[in-house]
Design an enzyme around this catalytic site. Structure first.
Site, PDB file in Angstrom:
ATOM      1  N   GLU A  45       0.825  -1.208   0.000  1.00 43.25           N
ATOM      2  CA  GLU A  45       0.000   0.000   0.000  1.00 43.25           C
ATOM      3  C   GLU A  45       0.861   1.260   0.000  1.00 43.25           C
ATOM      4  O   GLU A  45       0.521   2.242  -0.665  1.00 43.25           O
ATOM      5  CB  GLU A  45      -0.966  -0.035   1.193  1.00 43.25           C
ATOM      6  N   GLU A  65      -3.787  -9.973   3.090  1.00 46.66           N
ATOM      7  CA  GLU A  65      -4.581  -9.844   4.311  1.00 46.66           C
ATOM      8  C   GLU A  65      -5.668 -10.911   4.430  1.00 46.66           C
ATOM      9  O   GLU A  65      -5.999 -11.362   5.530  1.00 46.66           O
ATOM     10  CB  GLU A  65      -5.209  -8.437   4.393  1.00 46.66           C
TER      11      GLU A  65
END
Length: 184
Positions: A45, A65
């Site tokens: 990210e 995730e």
């Protein structure tokens, strides 16, 4: 990950990620990521919040995730699809699959792949090249691209026209145009 205890903590952590990564994305300069090794979850990210990603041949990207039973919370569900396309982003995030450097280059997640020993030199060389340019014009270009990408074409073109007019109020434009007209 040890701080992911519940919904309240998750929201607070996610808000912190958003603030930090939005601040990186909002820097009015060309932000270059140099990635060597793993850029998974928050690392991916962070790289996505940058304007350009130079990676070593050892780089690995991913939003794994889901393997923890959670979703990306630092902008991955929004920045990754805008970078590699919705289908590929969903596949990566839903499976947790990791992408090595050459595939990252092929799908647009990386902009350059260099040998590991050359990574920092290449990133610093590009940064030095960019730093020599017209800083305000660069900031306006970045703003036009970033803000215009989220709009329809007509709105983006109107923004471009406004910024094109604004750039002529800068010293850089006066110097650059005069220099060009003088032949140099």
């Amino acid at each position: 990950i040890s701080e992911f205890c519940g919904a309240d903590e998750g929201r607070a952590i996610g808000e912190g990620f958003h603030r930090a990564l939005d601040a990186v994305a909002a820097i009015p300069r060309f932000v270059i990521a140099a990635v060597s090794g793993y850029a998974l979850g928050g690392g991916c990210e962070l790289a996505l919040a940058c304007d350009y990603r130079i990676v070593s041949e050892r780089a690995v990207f991913g939003q794994p995730e889901v393997l923890l039973g959670i979703t990306p919370g630092g902008g991955g569900t929004q920045r990754l699809p805008r970078t590699v396309g919705s289908s590929r982003a969903k596949e990566m995030m839903i499976t947790g699959r990791q992408v090595k450097a050459e595939e990252a280059l092929r799908i647009g997640l990386a902009d350059e792949v260099v040998p590991s020993d050359d990574l920092m030199e290449r990133a610093l060389t590009l940064a030095a090249e960019v730093a020599k340019g017209a800083v305000l014009a660069q900031a306006l270009i970045k703003r036009a691209v970033d803000e215009g990408a989220g709009t329809d074409l007509a709105t983006g073109l109107a923004l471009e026209l406004d910024l094109f007019e604004a750039v002529f109020h800068t010293d850089d434009s006066q110097i650059g145009v005069k220099s060009f007209l003088a032949g140099g």
